[in-house]
Design a protein around this motif. Structure first.
Motif, PDB file in Angstrom:
ATOM      1  N   PHE A 128      16.178 -16.178 -36.429  1.00 46.57           N
ATOM      2  CA  PHE A 128      16.036 -15.320 -35.250  1.00 46.57           C
ATOM      3  C   PHE A 128      17.060 -15.765 -34.222  1.00 46.57           C
ATOM      4  N   CYS A 129      17.329 -14.926 -33.191  1.00 44.03           N
ATOM      5  CA  CYS A 129      18.440 -15.230 -32.282  1.00 44.03           C
ATOM      6  C   CYS A 129      18.083 -16.332 -31.294  1.00 44.03           C
ATOM      7  N   ASN A 130      16.797 -16.476 -30.962  1.00 41.38           N
ATOM      8  CA  ASN A 130      16.300 -17.521 -30.051  1.00 41.38           C
ATOM      9  C   ASN A 130      16.716 -17.316 -28.602  1.00 41.38           C
ATOM     10  N   HIS A 131      17.229 -16.119 -28.233  1.00 45.43           N
ATOM     11  CA  HIS A 131      17.505 -15.885 -26.811  1.00 45.43           C
ATOM     12  C   HIS A 131      17.189 -14.474 -26.328  1.00 45.43           C
ATOM     13  N   CYS A 132      16.794 -13.559 -27.212  1.00 40.28           N
ATOM     14  CA  CYS A 132      16.441 -12.204 -26.752  1.00 40.28           C
ATOM     15  C   CYS A 132      15.050 -12.244 -26.109  1.00 40.28           C
ATOM     16  N   GLU A 133      14.641 -11.120 -25.496  1.00 44.85           N
ATOM     17  CA  GLU A 133      13.358 -11.153 -24.765  1.00 44.85           C
ATOM     18  C   GLU A 133      12.168 -11.351 -25.705  1.00 44.85           C
ATOM     19  N   GLN A 134      12.250 -10.882 -26.935  1.00 47.45           N
ATOM     20  CA  GLN A 134      11.148 -11.120 -27.881  1.00 47.45           C
ATOM     21  C   GLN A 134      11.093 -12.598 -28.272  1.00 47.45           C
ATOM     22  N   CYS A 135      12.260 -13.179 -28.574  1.00 51.76           N
ATOM     23  CA  CYS A 135      12.288 -14.590 -28.973  1.00 51.76           C
ATOM     24  C   CYS A 135      11.755 -15.488 -27.858  1.00 51.76           C
ATOM     25  N   VAL A 136      12.240 -15.278 -26.612  1.00 54.95           N
ATOM     26  CA  VAL A 136      11.811 -16.189 -25.544  1.00 54.95           C
ATOM     27  C   VAL A 136      10.345 -15.956 -25.172  1.00 54.95           C
ATOM     28  N   LEU A 153       9.623 -10.175 -33.958  1.00 57.07           N
ATOM     29  CA  LEU A 153      10.024  -8.863 -33.451  1.00 57.07           C
ATOM     30  C   LEU A 153      11.480  -8.868 -32.981  1.00 57.07           C
ATOM     31  N   CYS A 154      12.174  -9.988 -33.135  1.00 56.09           N
ATOM     32  CA  CYS A 154      13.601 -10.103 -32.782  1.00 56.09           C
ATOM     33  C   CYS A 154      14.415  -9.156 -33.661  1.00 56.09           C
ATOM     34  N   ARG A 155      15.452  -8.535 -33.095  1.00 62.72           N
ATOM     35  CA  ARG A 155      16.278  -7.614 -33.894  1.00 62.72           C
ATOM     36  C   ARG A 155      17.031  -8.340 -34.988  1.00 62.72           C
TER      37      ARG A 155
HETATM   38 ZN   LIG Z   1      15.739 -12.799 -30.738  1.00 59.46          ZN
END
Ligand SMILES: [Zn+2]
Length: 340
Positions: free
Chosen positions: A90-98, A104-106
């Motif tokens: 996962f990206c670990n910085h989008c609004e879902q991740c944080v 639910l991360c893209r």
């Molecule tokens: Zn993310």
């Protein structure tokens, strides 16, 4: 290093055990020596071909091993530590991740699906994926835990919001998700009805804590579940079989009941009467893996011995073709684990 690589999609014959360049960890990554990589049905789907998989590709989602090297930015992990990996990217910085909703991360995907996995000797991964394991847990057992226990935990707690004492129908007691779901439901003192396909698997399901087991080849799941519950039906169905069982699963639910699904092993297309859905006020929920928070929660239960990984057998990584053939025969009860 050695790795099991696919250069094309197809049967077990496309798996090649070959030399590939060693990965180099970035400053924010950890280099892991893989000691065990457990197989999942996902490995078979990816090998046969899934959208988003770039070739050549390394399979394998469930990894345990030792830290070889840590990047410059990492202060809380050290070489030699025994660890397992969160089986996700996962990206670990989008609004879902944080917000803690990594699934639910893209960019979310499972290790070994749209990104390379652990059927190899060395892996470089972000520090967030690296979770130390206790001495009491062997690498083979540790690798058998993450994907299926996280999936079952998210299904039952995050999605279906299980409450103590409910009645839960778990399909496919011999599957990884089934084995995890039976145990997790029993932690909530649920009455667990499981399904299995032969006497050996039925006995194993009872050992895991299932209160009732339906033989899904000889009995109608919906009818049996209603009989067992005195015609009431079950509160929750844990589905992952798909087309072959979907209508029986819906029939097993009590009015207001919840069906939660994470897979479609027997086929993805189903049809049902919408009047049955709305008149009985059923909830049909999709579920995919789980969050990092849920992974840490479920691992605490594994590390303290309240939940147990069940291992069927191991294969050396160089015999990965035989391991894939074995998994396709569905004779196992528990995890099949590759040893690099
Ligand atoms: Zn993310």
């Amino acid at each position: 290093m050695k790795a099991a690589v696919i250069h094309e999609f197809g049967g077990p014959e496309v798996l090649r055990y070959e030399d590939v360049p060693d990965p180099r960890p970035r400053k924010d990554q950890v280099l892991i020596r893989v000691r065990a990589c457990a197989m999942n049905h996902l490995d078979l789907w990816v090998r046969k071909g899934l959208p988003g998989v770039k070739l050549p590709h390394i399979l394998g989602s469930d990894i345990a091993g030792e830290i070889v090297e840590v990047g410059e930015y990492i202060t809380d992990l050290r070489p030699g530590q025994r660890v397992l990996l969160a089986p996700m990217h996962f990206c670990n910085h989008c609004e879902q991740c944080v917000a803690g909703r990594q699934n639910l991360c893209r960019e979310f995907t499972v290790l070994g699906n749209a990104v390379d996995g652990g059927d190899c000797e060395l892996m470089a991964v972000p520090a967030v994926n690296v979770i130390p394991i206790p001495e009491s847990l062997g690498f083979v057992e540790a690798a058998s835990v993450p994907l299926v226990f996280l999936t079952a935990f998210h299904m039952l707690t995050g999605r279906a919001a299980i409450r103590p004492g409910q009645t839960v129908l778990v399909l496919g007691a011999n599957s990884g998700v089934g084995i995890a779901a039976i145990q997790i439901a029993k932690l909530f003192n649920a009455t667990v009805i499981a399904t299995a396909g032969d006497d050996h698997k039925i006995a194993k399901a009872r050992e895991l804590g299932a209160d009732f087991v339906i033989n899904h080849y000889q009995q109608k799941i919906g009818d049996e579940a209603r009989k067992i519950t005195g015609k009431a039906g079950v509160d929750i169905v844990v589905e992952h079989v798909g087309a072959a069982t979907w209508n029986e699963s819906m029939k097993a639910l009590k009015p207001g009941g919840t069906l939660v699904t994470c897979g479609a092993t027997s086929g993805p297309e189903v049809s049902f009467d919408l009047r049955f859905l709305f008149a009985r006020q059923l909830a049909l929920l999709g579920s995919y893996m789980g969050t990092m928070g849920e992974l840490h929660d479920v691992l605490k239960l594994v590390f303290s011995g309240k939940l147990k990984a069940i291992v069927d057998t191991t294969f050396p990584l160089k015999e990965i073709r035989a391991a894939h053939e074995y998994l396709e025969q569905s004779k196992m009860f528990g995890k099949v684990v590759l040893i690099p």
